[in-house]
Design a protein around this motif. Structure first.
Motif, PDB file in Angstrom:
ATOM      1  N   LEU A   7       0.864  -1.177   0.000  1.00 16.52           N
ATOM      2  CA  LEU A   7       0.000   0.000   0.000  1.00 16.52           C
ATOM      3  C   LEU A   7       0.902   1.229   0.000  1.00 16.52           C
ATOM      4  O   LEU A   7       1.890   1.295   0.736  1.00 16.52           O
ATOM      5  N   LYS A   8       0.541   2.198  -0.854  1.00 14.64           N
ATOM      6  CA  LYS A   8       1.334   3.422  -0.932  1.00 14.64           C
ATOM      7  C   LYS A   8       0.506   4.596  -0.415  1.00 14.64           C
ATOM      8  O   LYS A   8      -0.687   4.683  -0.716  1.00 14.64           O
ATOM      9  N   ALA A   9       1.117   5.431   0.401  1.00 17.98           N
ATOM     10  CA  ALA A   9       0.426   6.633   0.879  1.00 17.98           C
ATOM     11  C   ALA A   9       1.444   7.769   0.881  1.00 17.98           C
ATOM     12  O   ALA A   9       2.615   7.547   1.165  1.00 17.98           O
ATOM     13  N   GLU A  10       0.981   8.967   0.521  1.00 23.58           N
ATOM     14  CA  GLU A  10       1.924  10.080   0.444  1.00 23.58           C
ATOM     15  C   GLU A  10       1.573  11.174   1.441  1.00 23.58           C
ATOM     16  O   GLU A  10       0.402  11.353   1.812  1.00 23.58           O
ATOM     17  N   TYR A  11       2.576  11.886   1.885  1.00 17.23           N
ATOM     18  CA  TYR A  11       2.361  13.025   2.785  1.00 17.23           C
ATOM     19  C   TYR A  11       3.506  14.003   2.604  1.00 17.23           C
ATOM     20  O   TYR A  11       4.590  13.638   2.150  1.00 17.23           O
ATOM     21  N   GLN A  12       3.223  15.233   2.939  1.00 13.01           N
ATOM     22  CA  GLN A  12       4.274  16.240   2.882  1.00 13.01           C
ATOM     23  C   GLN A  12       4.311  16.967   4.215  1.00 13.01           C
ATOM     24  O   GLN A  12       3.323  17.603   4.616  1.00 13.01           O
ATOM     25  N   LEU A  13       5.430  16.852   4.911  1.00 13.56           N
ATOM     26  CA  LEU A  13       5.540  17.468   6.228  1.00 13.56           C
ATOM     27  C   LEU A  13       5.751  18.974   6.035  1.00 13.56           C
ATOM     28  O   LEU A  13       6.718  19.382   5.389  1.00 13.56           O
ATOM     29  N   PRO A  14       4.818  19.787   6.571  1.00 11.11           N
ATOM     30  CA  PRO A  14       4.940  21.235   6.336  1.00 11.11           C
ATOM     31  C   PRO A  14       6.099  21.847   7.122  1.00 11.11           C
ATOM     32  O   PRO A  14       6.401  21.429   8.238  1.00 11.11           O
ATOM     33  N   GLN A  15       6.688  22.819   6.498  1.00 11.50           N
ATOM     34  CA  GLN A  15       7.839  23.527   7.053  1.00 11.50           C
ATOM     35  C   GLN A  15       7.513  24.101   8.429  1.00 11.50           C
ATOM     36  O   GLN A  15       8.352  24.135   9.309  1.00 11.50           O
ATOM     37  N   SER A  16       6.240  24.539   8.618  1.00 12.70           N
ATOM     38  CA  SER A  16       5.861  25.226   9.857  1.00 12.70           C
ATOM     39  C   SER A  16       6.042  24.343  11.096  1.00 12.70           C
ATOM     40  O   SER A  16       6.491  24.805  12.128  1.00 12.70           O
ATOM     41  N   ARG A  17       5.681  23.086  10.966  1.00 20.37           N
ATOM     42  CA  ARG A  17       5.777  22.201  12.138  1.00 20.37           C
ATOM     43  C   ARG A  17       6.963  21.252  12.061  1.00 20.37           C
ATOM     44  O   ARG A  17       7.314  20.612  13.030  1.00 20.37           O
ATOM     45  N   TYR A  18       7.521  21.102  10.860  1.00 17.19           N
ATOM     46  CA  TYR A  18       8.676  20.217  10.690  1.00 17.19           C
ATOM     47  C   TYR A  18       9.765  21.035  10.002  1.00 17.19           C
ATOM     48  O   TYR A  18       9.989  20.913   8.793  1.00 17.19           O
ATOM     49  N   PRO A  76      17.754  13.963   4.266  1.00 17.84           N
ATOM     50  CA  PRO A  76      16.288  14.084   4.381  1.00 17.84           C
ATOM     51  C   PRO A  76      15.683  14.784   3.166  1.00 17.84           C
ATOM     52  O   PRO A  76      16.382  15.482   2.443  1.00 17.84           O
ATOM     53  N   SER A  77      14.369  14.580   2.989  1.00 17.86           N
ATOM     54  CA  SER A  77      13.664  15.156   1.837  1.00 17.86           C
ATOM     55  C   SER A  77      13.558  16.666   1.995  1.00 17.86           C
ATOM     56  O   SER A  77      12.935  17.159   2.947  1.00 17.86           O
ATOM     57  N   ALA A  78      14.167  17.403   1.078  1.00 20.11           N
ATOM     58  CA  ALA A  78      14.208  18.861   1.199  1.00 20.11           C
ATOM     59  C   ALA A  78      12.832  19.485   1.042  1.00 20.11           C
ATOM     60  O   ALA A  78      12.567  20.569   1.531  1.00 20.11           O
ATOM     61  N   SER A  79      11.944  18.803   0.346  1.00 20.75           N
ATOM     62  CA  SER A  79      10.605  19.355   0.143  1.00 20.75           C
ATOM     63  C   SER A  79       9.647  18.893   1.236  1.00 20.75           C
ATOM     64  O   SER A  79       8.528  19.374   1.319  1.00 20.75           O
ATOM     65  N   GLY A  80      10.088  17.929   2.049  1.00 21.02           N
ATOM     66  CA  GLY A  80       9.206  17.370   3.070  1.00 21.02           C
ATOM     67  C   GLY A  80       8.265  16.315   2.525  1.00 21.02           C
ATOM     68  O   GLY A  80       7.453  15.743   3.243  1.00 21.02           O
ATOM     69  N   SER A  81       8.375  16.022   1.192  1.00 19.96           N
ATOM     70  CA  SER A  81       7.480  15.029   0.576  1.00 19.96           C
ATOM     71  C   SER A  81       7.979  13.619   0.865  1.00 19.96           C
ATOM     72  O   SER A  81       9.176  13.344   0.782  1.00 19.96           O
ATOM     73  N   HIS A  82       7.035  12.756   1.177  1.00 20.81           N
ATOM     74  CA  HIS A  82       7.386  11.365   1.467  1.00 20.81           C
ATOM     75  C   HIS A  82       6.331  10.416   0.918  1.00 20.81           C
ATOM     76  O   HIS A  82       5.168  10.778   0.795  1.00 20.81           O
ATOM     77  N   SER A  83       6.791   9.197   0.607  1.00 20.88           N
ATOM     78  CA  SER A  83       5.857   8.110   0.278  1.00 20.88           C
ATOM     79  C   SER A  83       6.053   7.013   1.311  1.00 20.88           C
ATOM     80  O   SER A  83       7.185   6.582   1.539  1.00 20.88           O
ATOM     81  N   LEU A  84       4.934   6.613   1.899  1.00 18.77           N
ATOM     82  CA  LEU A  84       4.980   5.521   2.854  1.00 18.77           C
ATOM     83  C   LEU A  84       4.624   4.249   2.090  1.00 18.77           C
ATOM     84  O   LEU A  84       3.638   4.221   1.348  1.00 18.77           O
ATOM     85  N   LEU A  85       5.436   3.215   2.232  1.00 18.71           N
ATOM     86  CA  LEU A  85       5.201   1.971   1.482  1.00 18.71           C
ATOM     87  C   LEU A  85       5.082   0.838   2.486  1.00 18.71           C
ATOM     88  O   LEU A  85       6.042   0.540   3.209  1.00 18.71           O
ATOM     89  N   VAL A  86       3.889   0.239   2.559  1.00 18.98           N
ATOM     90  CA  VAL A  86       3.642  -0.778   3.579  1.00 18.98           C
ATOM     91  C   VAL A  86       3.319  -2.106   2.907  1.00 18.98           C
ATOM     92  O   VAL A  86       2.376  -2.180   2.102  1.00 18.98           O
ATOM     93  N   ARG A  87       4.109  -3.129   3.200  1.00 18.63           N
ATOM     94  CA  ARG A  87       3.780  -4.463   2.665  1.00 18.63           C
ATOM     95  C   ARG A  87       2.900  -5.162   3.694  1.00 18.63           C
ATOM     96  O   ARG A  87       3.267  -5.252   4.870  1.00 18.63           O
ATOM     97  N   VAL A  88       1.721  -5.601   3.254  1.00 16.15           N
ATOM     98  CA  VAL A  88       0.785  -6.229   4.195  1.00 16.15           C
ATOM     99  C   VAL A  88       0.429  -7.635   3.719  1.00 16.15           C
ATOM    100  O   VAL A  88       0.565  -7.969   2.542  1.00 16.15           O
ATOM    101  N   ASP A  89      -0.025  -8.414   4.688  1.00 20.25           N
ATOM    102  CA  ASP A  89      -0.499  -9.760   4.367  1.00 20.25           C
ATOM    103  C   ASP A  89      -1.989  -9.616   4.052  1.00 20.25           C
ATOM    104  O   ASP A  89      -2.778  -9.360   4.938  1.00 20.25           O
TER     105      ASP A  89
END
Lengths: 226, 819
Positions: free
Chosen positions: B469-480, B637-650
């Motif tokens: 499963l893929k999920a994306e998020y971008q950590l905002p500069q203000s809090r991160y 670290p990601s300079a833009s704060g963008s990340h993809s979370l990749l979870v392998r599940v059963d």
């Protein structure tokens, strides 16, 4: 061939069609023997059942009741599809409207019944050549039916009917569409074939043509009225 | 008028008394006209309508090129843009933009993710877009530290403010920063943005995900020259040609400027410029597919018309007696022609009405299947313009169908009855052969596209998408905060990522979790590298793709580690910098050398090569993998704060999305998680446009085949009916049922053979058009052509079977009946 009994023997033949809630009878209680080498004429007014009787004798129709014996074969005991080979073996047809295939030449029209009988190509060619010669049509072998006169077309029709040497020739008004000279020519041809041993059953309205046969059978409303 | 009404009444009565003919003709026409209307509405909406931008033909994109990597569609660096603006005279004006995504926190409800574009203040006046309310950006707002302002889309205006004209001056929370809304832009303002981003192969963001292309927020670009060196290429430059200047002249001028810059700045080594008309950038990629579909659908209409023409010929033959009687009673050819025209017009009208209904349904389906990167696809619809074209088609069809029986009647009147029946048979056969050949062309096209897609599905993407499963998020500069003076130590971001991995790993059915700055189908960005000791060689090297991943990325994605070791959690900011390279990078940069243990210089640090891994197809399945290097996120670290979370599940990864959202909500309720989907879907989306073209062309081929089958069937049925007596005679002369069946089937196969031969030649002739749509298969693939021929042969036999069976049931007694 078994010459002890009649060539054709039919007994109590009936043929009917569903009509409304009842049935319309075309042939009723027909019993008839035809000896080998006979030339029989069937006469009667339109709708008497003449053509139906001819179709039945030629195995083109299977929806009848009664008994039909052709030489040693009890046709009535055979399944309809098993009757077809008998027809192929013993019967040749001549039609009033010739029914030549328009897109085939004279020679190809003659070859057609042979191809339906799985005759080898070499043998087929020989038989066609022989028949063309016998009927004096060698010069016309590459012509199409539309290039022939009515009499010539019927000549091809007769040649096509006998090319596989059937023992029984069935003719439905063979001269009906011809003028008298051409008709006479065809009837003379029938006489020759009969003299050579072919059993012939013809349907005709013509008293003159009937005289070519040995016997006349009159049909009226499906009954033999002789 | 009275007689015209009489003609209409008579025609309607004719249709009522021959319902099978009428239904067949109307349905066939409806299929042909419906398919044409649906596809034409797409082609019209996408390609033919005037662009929303002012004088579109004078707009061009100024790409940068890189001789080292061979790229021709690269965004520009900020200093280069500034030089272009200052020196160009062939461009009346130049503007720049860059796409991004933002978190929007509404006054009420959960935060959500939006596509955004940052633009220089010249951009909107340059393309000629005016706001619906408010104004565009001023030069002051487009400067560093200028006021925080934003423009919003018409859709967002509707969604958040119910089109309140008082929206100007209100504030909107974007990435935790309040911005003042200065105006609302009409919905067409984002025209082409997605396609331009797609053309720039490595641009990150919504363009790569094939998501909805709508841009909802515009903000000033505010180029900061100090923090944007010439090695960074973040902005896309768009220009309006000066009056009288051509694209060629602009290219020449910009190339000269680029050469000067190359001489002046070492960072510009190998850099050039490619000026491309904006229309080409936007429509270029979709034009071939849409034109192929338009051509295909026109073929379907031709087939439908051939079928109806066939039906009319049958009817015409059956009506010979009627026509003769009418002529004998004094009807002139003109009067007969009018009758037939009325009948043709009524048939065409009915076909058009049903066809338009079919088109409405078909278009809905088409748009549901259409990939998002087709320009302005959302605005496609059946409107007056499309209907006018449909009506024009209908009129042509009506005239043709009126003319056909008229010609027939004229010949019937000439006393050539028998010859005409023969001619009709030939004409009907010719029509069917034409139908079949058109169907062959469509089927060959569809076959090639199916094979292409199949070939693509067989391509190993280099990672195992199933179960992830893929999920994306971008950590905002203000809090991160991303404090570059402390780089690479950004503890807030590191803490969030570590915590997220720990929490998700603790969930049931989780087999593995990884975080990356870009997921495996996100091309990410590139940067130049060199190998310690071989710095001189690096000048001619292409920039590899930079992949930032967490420790267990290779294990979770099952990317094979071909040599060396995976990253571990100990590869953190305090540990010696490490790097992994992919197989393509090994081949390009190391050839016969052993890469393990070598040092690669990237972003000021020498990093030890610890692994060689397999190639991931980061540009999608159809494109070769470029050289790529992998760096641990803990070290870079990601300079833009963008990340993809990749979870392998059963089990089904789709079912896991809810749990994932709950975890993120608990950790940071204001952080939107977006593009949550199984990675297999991401993979599937990467071939969406190919699949769309294939599905539509396949559907047309199926319709064409169906119509052709009906055509073969109707011709043979007619022939059998015409030849009943001949067949009876043949049977009386000894032909058995099998022989008669063979006679008819042979004719069907002969028609199919004619269709295959002609259609095959036609398909070969037009195969060139398909070349750009194919992958891993030649446009003249013999197997596909043979398959189509075989299928047509089988179809010919099937279509012949019913008439053949009917022929075998002919009563030989017909030979004895007199006419």
């Amino acid at each position: 061939m078994n010459s002890a009994g009649p060539f054709i023997s039919i007994h109590n033949i009936e043929r009917s069609f569903a009509e409304g809630n009842g049935r319309h009878y075309v042939l009723r209680g027909i019993s008839l023997d035809v000896a080998q080498g006979e030339f029989v004429t069937i006469m009667g007014p339109s709708g008497a059942g003449k053509s139906t009787l001819l179709a039945l004798l030629g195995m083109l129709d299977a929806e009848w009741t009664g008994e039909y014996r052709l030489l040693e074969h009890d046709v009535h005991k055979l399944k309809p599809k098993d009757r077809v080979p008998l027809g192929k073996k013993y019967v040749g047809f001549v039609f009033q409207q010739y029914h030549l295939i328009d897109d085939l030449t004279v020679a190809e029209n003659l070859a057609m019944p042979l191809s339906y009988r799985d005759v080898k190509a070499s043998e087929r060619d020989a038989l066609v050549a022989d028949t063309l010669d016998r009927f004096g049509m060698v010069a016309k072998k590459n012509l199409y039916p539309r290039q022939l006169s009515g009499g010539q077309q019927q000549l091809v029709g007769v040649a096509r009917a006998v090319i596989h040497r059937p023992a029984l020739l069935l003719a439905d008004e063979p001269t009906g569409n011809l003028h008298s000279d051409q008709g006479k020519e065809i009837m003379e041809l029938f006489r020759e074939l009969n003299a050579a041993g072919t059993t012939i059953v013809q349907v005709t309205h013509s008293e003159d043509n009937a005289k070519y046969g040995n016997r006349i059978i009159h049909l009226r409303d499906g009954w033999i009225v002789n | 008028m009275d007689t015209l009404l009489q003609d209409v009444r008579y025609a309607l009565r004719q249709f009522r008394t021959h319902p099978a003919f009428t239904a067949a003709a109307v349905l066939t026409l409806a299929l042909g006209i419906g398919a044409n209307t649906a596809i034409f509405s797409v082609v019209d909406g996408v390609l033919l309508r005037p662009a929303p931008f002012k004088e579109m033909d004078r707009l061009a994109v100024v790409w940068e090129t890189d001789r080292n990597s061979g790229t021709t569609h690269e965004p520009a660096s900020v200093p280069d843009f500034s030089d272009f603006q200052r020196r160009s005279v062939r461009f009346e004006r130049l503007a720049a933009f860059s796409a991004t995504e933002v978190n929007l926190t509404p006054e009420r409800g959960d935060p959500f993710r939006l596509a955004a574009v940052v633009i220089t203040h010249e951009f909107l006046p340059l393309v000629g877009m005016r706001p619906l309310v408010g104004r565009t950006f001023t030069e002051q707002e487009d400067r560093p530290n200028g006021p925080a302002v934003a423009l919003i889309s018409e859709a967002l205006w509707e969604r958040l403010y119910s089109r309140d004209a008082g929206v100007v001056g209100r504030t909107i929370q974007i990435n935790d920063v309040p911005r003042t809304i200065v105006g609302v832009l009409p919905s067409a303002s984002d025209f082409g943005i997605l396609q331009i981003l797609k053309a720039a192969d490595y641009e990150r963001g919504f363009a790569d995900r094939g998501g909805p292309g709508r841009v909802d927020v515009w903000a000033p670009l505010r180029p900061i020259y100090a923090s944007n060196p010439r090695t960074n290429h973040p902005i896309i430059v768009v220009g309006r040609l000066a009056g009288g200047a051509s694209v060629g002249q602009a290219q020449q001028e910009m190339a000269g400027i680029a050469t000067d810059l190359e001489r002046a700045y070492h960072d510009n080594d190998g850099r050039g410029v490619h000026v491309e008309p904006l229309a080409q950038v936007i429509f270029g990629p979709v034009r071939p597919a849409l034109l192929v579909l338009l051509g295909a659908v026109a073929l379907v209409l031709l087939i439908a018309c051939a079928n109806v023409a066939n039906l009319l010929l049958v009817r015409g033959t059956a009506r010979t007696r009627e026509v003769t009687v009418r002529a004998a009673l004094g009807a002139g050819l003109g009067r007969l022609a009018r009758q037939f025209l009325v009948e043709g017009a009524l048939l065409s009208l009915a076909g058009t009405v049903f066809g338009t209904v079919l088109a409405t349904w078909g278009l809905e389906l088409l748009l549901a299947l259409a990939p998002a990167d087709i320009p302005r696809v959302a605005a496609v619809g059946i409107d007056a313009r499309v209907l006018a074209v449909t009506a024009l088609v209908a009129v042509v069809v009506a005239l043709a169908f009126g003319a056909l029986p008229t010609l027939q009647a004229r010949k019937a009147g000439s006393g050539r009855g028998v010859a005409i029946i023969g001619e009709h048979r030939r004409l009907r056969s010719a029509l069917v052969v034409a139908e079949l050949s058109l169907a062959v062309m469509l089927m060959a096209g569809a076959g090639l596209l199916i094979k292409s897609l199949w070939r693509l599905q067989l391509v190993d993407p280099g990672f195992a998408a199933a179960g992830v499963l893929k999920a994306e998020y971008q950590l905002p500069q203000s809090r991160y905060p991303r404090d570059f003076s402390r780089w690479p130590v950004w503890p807030e971001m590191q803490r969030f990522n570590d915590d997220l991995q720990r929490r998700v790993a603790a969930l049931p059915r989780v087999e593995g979790i990884a975080i990356a700055a870009s997921h495996p189908l996100d091309a990410g960005f590139t940067s130049s590298i060199s190998v310690v000791g071989r710095e001189a060689e690096a000048g001619g090297w292409p920039e590899p793709s930079i992949r930032l991943t967490s420790a267990n990325y290779f294990e979770v994605l099952r990317v094979p580690v071909l040599a060396g070791r995976s990253f571990s959690t100990s590869d953190d900011a305090k540990a010696p910098p490490v790097i992994a390279i992919n197989q393509s990078a090994r081949q390009r940069f190391f050839q016969d050398r052993e890469p393990l243990g070598q040092h690669i210089t990237l972003w000021g640090a020498d990093r030890t090569v610890v692994a060689v891994v397999g190639d991931e197809r980061i540009f999608g399945l159809a494109k070769e993998t470029p050289p790529a290097v992998y760096l641990p996120l803990a070290q870079v670290p990601s300079a833009s704060g963008s990340h993809s979370l990749l979870v392998r599940v059963d089990g089904d990864p789709g079912m896991f999305a809810g749990s994932l959202r709950s975890v993120v909500r608990e950790m940071d309720p204001a952080l939107p998680l977006f593009d949550v989907e199984p990675l297999v879907r991401t993979l599937s989306n990467s071939v969406a446009q190919r699949r769309f073209t294939m599905l539509v062309l396949g559907a047309f081929a199926a319709v064409a085949l169906l119509l052709a089958v009906v055509g073969v069937h109707s011709v043979l049925s007619y022939t059998v009916a015409q030849r009943t007596r001949e067949i009876g005679v043949r049977m009386a002369l000894g032909a058995d049922a099998r022989g008669v069946r063979a006679l008819v089937v042979r004719e069907g196969v002969a028609l199919a053979a004619g269709g295959v031969a002609l259609g095959g030649l036609g398909a070969l002739a037009i195969s060139r058009l398909l070349t750009t749509l194919l992958y891993g298969v030649s446009a003249r693939d013999p197997l596909t052509f043979a398959g189509v021929a075989l299928l047509l042969g089988v179809v010919g036999i099937i279509a012949s079977y019913l008439p053949a069976r009917r022929a075998a049931k002919v009563d030989p007694m017909v030979a004895l009946r007199t006419e």
